[in-house]
Write a protein that holds these residues in place. Sequence first.
Motif, short mmCIF file in Angstrom:
data_model
loop_
_atom_site.label_atom_id
_atom_site.label_comp_id
_atom_site.label_asym_id
_atom_site.label_seq_id
_atom_site.Cartn_x
_atom_site.Cartn_y
_atom_site.Cartn_z
N LYS A 231 0.82 -1.21 0.00
CA LYS A 231 0.00 0.00 0.00
C LYS A 231 0.86 1.26 0.00
O LYS A 231 0.48 2.29 -0.56
CB LYS A 231 -0.93 0.01 1.22
N CYS A 232 2.05 1.17 0.62
CA CYS A 232 2.93 2.34 0.69
C CYS A 232 3.63 2.61 -0.64
O CYS A 232 3.70 3.76 -1.10
CB CYS A 232 3.98 2.15 1.79
N VAL A 233 4.16 1.57 -1.26
CA VAL A 233 5.00 1.77 -2.45
C VAL A 233 4.24 1.62 -3.76
O VAL A 233 4.76 2.01 -4.80
CB VAL A 233 6.20 0.78 -2.43
N ALA A 234 3.04 1.04 -3.72
CA ALA A 234 2.32 0.79 -4.97
C ALA A 234 0.91 1.34 -4.93
O ALA A 234 0.01 0.82 -5.60
CB ALA A 234 2.30 -0.71 -5.26
N SER A 235 0.70 2.39 -4.15
CA SER A 235 -0.65 2.93 -3.99
C SER A 235 -1.21 3.50 -5.29
O SER A 235 -2.43 3.57 -5.46
CB SER A 235 -0.66 4.01 -2.90
N SER A 236 -0.34 3.92 -6.20
CA SER A 236 -0.80 4.52 -7.46
C SER A 236 -1.16 3.48 -8.51
O SER A 236 -1.71 3.81 -9.56
CB SER A 236 0.29 5.45 -8.02
N LEU A 237 -0.88 2.22 -8.23
CA LEU A 237 -1.15 1.15 -9.20
C LEU A 237 -2.58 0.67 -9.07
O LEU A 237 -3.26 0.93 -8.07
CB LEU A 237 -0.18 -0.01 -8.97
N SER A 238 -3.03 -0.05 -10.07
CA SER A 238 -4.37 -0.65 -10.02
C SER A 238 -4.40 -1.75 -8.97
O SER A 238 -3.35 -2.23 -8.50
CB SER A 238 -4.74 -1.24 -11.38
N PHE A 239 -5.61 -2.17 -8.60
CA PHE A 239 -5.74 -3.22 -7.58
C PHE A 239 -5.06 -4.51 -8.03
O PHE A 239 -4.37 -5.17 -7.25
CB PHE A 239 -7.21 -3.48 -7.27
#
Length: 316
Positions: A231-239
Motif C-alpha cells: 500500500k505504501c509503495v504501490a498505492s498509485s497502481l491498479s488493484f
Amino acid sequence: MAAAAAAAVPSLTLTLPSPTSLDLARTPPAAARSIVLGSGLRIRETRQAGFGSLLFVNSGRRDHYLCVKAAQGPPGLTQERDVKKMETAAKSENVFDEMKQRFLQFKTEKYLGEPERYENLAQAQAPKFLVIACADSRVCPSTILGFQPGDAFIVRNVANLVPPVENGPSETKAALEFSVNTLQVQNILVVGHSCCGGIRALMGMDDDKVDSSSFIHSWVITGKNARLSTKCVASSLSFDQQCRHCEKESINRSLINLMGYPWIKEKVDGGSLCLHGGYYNFVDCTFEKWTLDCDDNLMGKAAGDGYSIKNREFWS
C-alpha cells in the motif's frame, strides 16, 4: 387422519449386522412401538404426520439415536434429488477409476522401475528442501520444479505464508520444526504464484475491520506487513497490480519471519541453512528464484525497514 398420514410416509428398510431384516413398511401402524431383537437391541419407532420416522436405538449399556427422516417434499422433487446423488456418485467413481490407473502407472514405471530408491525411502527420508507453497491446485511444486519422492518436505497453505514465531501453533510451524530440527534440510524455499486468491483476499480487506468469523481472513492477516508495504509503495497502481506486487512482497516477508525462529536463525548464521524465494507465473509459465541475503541484520529489519536479496534468476 393419523392412519392416512402414516401411510403417506415412504417405506424404509433397516438392515442390521445380524441376518435379521426389519421392514418398517410391513409393521402394523402405530403411534409408537418397540421391537426386541434376539441380540438385545431395542428399536422404537415414532411416527409423526409429515415428519417421517424417528428411531431410538438402545444397545443396553448406552443409547444410540438414529434419525431417519422421510422426504418432506413432493415425490418428484425427491426423485430428482436421488437422480442427482446417483449422478454425483457415478462421476466420483469415474474420477477414482482415472486415479487408480495413474497410481498403477506410477507403480509400474516408477516404483518397480527404481526399486533401490524406494527401498531406501521406506527406511528413512533425507530431503534437502523444505518447500512452503500455496494450496492452489494450479501450483504443484513437484510438477513445476520436478521434485521426486524424497527430494522435498512440502507444506502447503493458503497464500504460502509463514507466520511470525510469536503467533500461535500451526501446521506450518510444525513442518518448520520437524524439517529443520529433525530432517536437517539445507534449504527452505517459499514459493508464491500469480493470480493468488489468498493474496487478493488480503489486499481486499478493510483497513479498519477484519472479519474474525472468516477463517480465510484470520489466516491471510498473517501477511499484513506485505500488505502495508504494498500500500505504501504501490498505492498509485491498479488493484490487480497491487496484488501482483504483494504476491512477491509476501514471499520476502515470510522469509524474514523465518529468521524470527531462533533455531532457524542459528542454522542460517552457521551456514547450514539457506532461505530462498520463488515466484511461479502460470500465465506465461515463468519462474523467478532468489535467495535472502542474511549477512544483514534482518532482525532489525523485520518491522519493514527493508531487506536484501541475492542470486536472483529468471527462468523462462
